[in-house]
Write an enzyme that holds these catalytic residues in place. Sequence first.
Site, PDB file in Angstrom:
ATOM      1  CG  HIS A 137     -84.671  -0.846  15.387  1.00 20.88           C
ATOM      2  ND1 HIS A 137     -85.102   0.381  14.915  1.00 20.88           N
ATOM      3  CD2 HIS A 137     -85.791  -1.573  15.606  1.00 20.88           C
ATOM      4  CE1 HIS A 137     -86.424   0.393  14.884  1.00 20.88           C
ATOM      5  NE2 HIS A 137     -86.874  -0.792  15.288  1.00 20.88           N
ATOM      6  CB  SER A 172     -92.647   2.295  16.873  1.00 17.39           C
ATOM      7  OG  SER A 172     -91.764   1.423  17.545  1.00 17.39           O
ATOM      8  CG  ASN A 232     -90.803  -4.039  11.891  1.00 16.62           C
ATOM      9  OD1 ASN A 232     -91.097  -4.993  11.183  1.00 16.62           O
ATOM     10  ND2 ASN A 232     -90.877  -4.077  13.213  1.00 16.62           N
ATOM     11  N   GLY A 290     -94.608  -1.180  10.807  1.00 13.35           N
ATOM     12  CA  GLY A 290     -94.540  -1.185  12.264  1.00 13.35           C
ATOM     13  C   GLY A 290     -93.282  -0.571  12.829  1.00 13.35           C
ATOM     14  CB  ILE A 309     -88.437  -1.335  26.793  1.00 16.22           C
ATOM     15  CG1 ILE A 309     -88.634  -0.875  28.213  1.00 16.22           C
ATOM     16  CG2 ILE A 309     -89.586  -0.916  25.894  1.00 16.22           C
ATOM     17  CD1 ILE A 309     -88.569   0.635  28.384  1.00 16.22           C
TER      18      ILE A 309
END
Length: 114
Positions: A100, A95, A87, A93, A32
Amino acid sequence: MSRDCLFCRIAAHDLDGDIVFESEDVLAFRDINPQAPTHILVIPREHIPSAHEVSSAHAGVLAQMYALTSKLADDEGLSEGYRLVSNVGPAAGESVPHLHMHLMGGRTMTWPPG
Ligand code: 5GP
Ligand code: ZN
Protein backbone atom coordinates in the site's frame (compact mmCIF):
# COMPACT_ATOMS: atom_id res chain seq x y z
CA MET A 1 -7.16 -12.68 -2.67
CA SER A 2 -6.03 -13.79 0.77
CA ARG A 3 -8.90 -14.44 3.23
CA ASP A 4 -6.54 -13.57 6.10
CA CYS A 5 -5.59 -10.19 4.65
CA LEU A 6 -7.39 -7.07 5.84
CA PHE A 7 -6.81 -5.12 2.63
CA CYS A 8 -7.79 -8.05 0.37
CA ARG A 9 -11.04 -8.20 2.34
CA ILE A 10 -11.67 -4.45 1.97
CA ALA A 11 -10.97 -4.79 -1.78
CA ALA A 12 -13.50 -7.64 -1.96
CA HIS A 13 -16.09 -5.53 -0.06
CA ASP A 14 -16.03 -8.21 2.56
CA LEU A 15 -15.11 -5.53 5.16
CA ASP A 16 -16.19 -1.90 5.19
CA GLY A 17 -13.78 0.67 3.86
CA ASP A 18 -14.25 4.30 2.93
CA ILE A 19 -13.45 3.57 -0.72
CA VAL A 20 -12.79 6.65 -2.85
CA PHE A 21 -11.83 4.87 -6.10
CA GLU A 22 -11.78 1.34 -7.45
CA SER A 23 -11.03 -0.29 -10.77
CA GLU A 24 -10.26 -3.80 -11.94
CA ASP A 25 -6.66 -3.55 -10.73
CA VAL A 26 -6.37 -0.89 -8.00
CA LEU A 27 -8.30 0.51 -5.06
CA ALA A 28 -8.08 3.61 -2.85
CA PHE A 29 -9.70 4.09 0.54
CA ARG A 30 -9.31 6.48 3.46
CA ASP A 31 -7.00 5.45 6.29
CA ILE A 32 -8.96 4.57 9.45
CA ASN A 33 -6.41 6.48 11.58
CA PRO A 34 -5.51 9.51 9.46
CA GLN A 35 -2.16 11.21 10.09
CA ALA A 36 -2.93 14.21 7.86
CA PRO A 37 -6.09 15.98 6.63
CA THR A 38 -5.88 13.79 3.52
CA HIS A 39 -4.67 10.26 4.23
CA ILE A 40 -5.63 7.72 1.58
CA LEU A 41 -4.24 4.22 1.01
CA VAL A 42 -3.72 3.08 -2.58
CA ILE A 43 -3.39 -0.67 -3.12
CA PRO A 44 -3.27 -3.22 -5.93
CA ARG A 45 -6.12 -5.75 -5.84
CA GLU A 46 -3.52 -8.47 -6.21
CA HIS A 47 -2.09 -9.58 -2.88
CA ILE A 48 1.53 -8.42 -3.02
CA PRO A 49 2.94 -8.49 0.55
CA SER A 50 5.12 -5.37 0.25
CA ALA A 51 7.24 -3.35 -2.17
CA HIS A 52 10.01 -5.89 -1.52
CA GLU A 53 8.07 -8.50 -3.50
CA VAL A 54 7.45 -6.23 -6.49
CA SER A 55 8.93 -7.42 -9.79
CA SER A 56 8.90 -6.13 -13.35
CA ALA A 57 5.76 -8.21 -13.89
CA HIS A 58 3.96 -5.63 -11.71
CA ALA A 59 4.97 -2.64 -13.83
CA GLY A 60 1.46 -2.04 -15.13
CA VAL A 61 -0.28 -2.07 -11.77
CA LEU A 62 2.41 0.11 -10.17
CA ALA A 63 1.93 2.72 -12.90
CA GLN A 64 -1.82 2.59 -12.23
CA MET A 65 -1.16 3.16 -8.52
CA TYR A 66 0.99 6.25 -9.21
CA ALA A 67 -1.49 7.60 -11.76
CA LEU A 68 -4.24 7.17 -9.20
CA THR A 69 -2.31 9.03 -6.48
CA SER A 70 -1.91 11.97 -8.91
CA LYS A 71 -5.63 12.00 -9.67
CA LEU A 72 -6.55 11.78 -5.98
CA ALA A 73 -4.08 14.55 -5.07
CA ASP A 74 -5.83 16.76 -7.66
CA ASP A 75 -9.26 15.74 -6.38
CA GLU A 76 -8.20 16.54 -2.79
CA GLY A 77 -6.73 19.93 -3.77
CA LEU A 78 -3.16 19.08 -2.76
CA SER A 79 -1.57 21.56 -5.15
CA GLU A 80 1.05 22.57 -2.54
CA GLY A 81 2.45 19.03 -2.47
CA TYR A 82 1.90 15.74 -0.72
CA ARG A 83 3.78 12.72 0.52
CA LEU A 84 3.77 9.16 -0.81
CA VAL A 85 5.05 6.54 1.64
CA SER A 86 5.30 2.78 1.46
CA ASN A 87 6.56 1.08 4.62
CA VAL A 88 8.36 -2.21 4.01
CA GLY A 89 8.48 -4.73 6.83
CA PRO A 90 7.99 -4.40 10.58
CA ALA A 91 11.08 -2.27 11.32
CA ALA A 92 9.73 0.37 8.93
CA GLY A 93 6.28 0.22 10.49
CA GLU A 94 4.45 -1.93 7.95
CA SER A 95 1.48 -3.23 9.94
CA VAL A 96 -0.67 -4.62 7.11
CA PRO A 97 1.33 -6.94 4.83
CA HIS A 98 -0.45 -6.02 1.57
CA LEU A 99 1.38 -3.47 -0.61
CA HIS A 100 0.00 0.00 0.00
CA MET A 101 1.02 3.54 -0.69
CA HIS A 102 0.06 6.19 1.83
CA LEU A 103 -1.05 9.41 0.13
CA MET A 104 -0.84 12.17 2.74
CA GLY A 105 -1.38 15.88 2.38
CA GLY A 106 -3.18 18.94 3.57
CA ARG A 107 -0.49 19.93 6.05
CA THR A 108 3.22 20.68 5.98
CA MET A 109 5.31 17.51 6.18
CA THR A 110 8.60 17.33 8.05
CA TRP A 111 11.74 15.43 7.10
CA PRO A 112 13.20 13.06 8.18
CA PRO A 113 10.11 11.01 9.12
CA GLY A 114 10.25 9.20 12.47
P1 5GP B 1 1.31 0.54 7.52
O1 5GP B 1 1.44 0.73 9.01
O2 5GP B 1 1.27 -0.93 7.17
O3 5GP B 1 2.28 1.30 6.69
O4 5GP B 1 -0.11 1.15 7.14
C1 5GP B 1 -1.30 0.49 7.42
C2 5GP B 1 -2.35 1.52 7.54
O5 5GP B 1 -3.61 0.88 7.52
C3 5GP B 1 -2.30 2.32 8.85
O6 5GP B 1 -2.12 3.70 8.58
C4 5GP B 1 -3.65 2.05 9.52
O7 5GP B 1 -4.20 3.18 10.15
C5 5GP B 1 -4.50 1.57 8.35
N1 5GP B 1 -5.54 0.62 8.71
C6 5GP B 1 -5.43 -0.43 9.56
N2 5GP B 1 -6.58 -1.10 9.62
C7 5GP B 1 -7.46 -0.44 8.80
C8 5GP B 1 -8.82 -0.67 8.45
O8 5GP B 1 -9.48 -1.61 8.91
N3 5GP B 1 -9.38 0.20 7.57
C9 5GP B 1 -8.68 1.25 7.05
N4 5GP B 1 -9.34 2.06 6.20
N5 5GP B 1 -7.39 1.49 7.35
C10 5GP B 1 -6.78 0.64 8.22
ZN1 ZN C 1 -3.97 -8.84 0.66
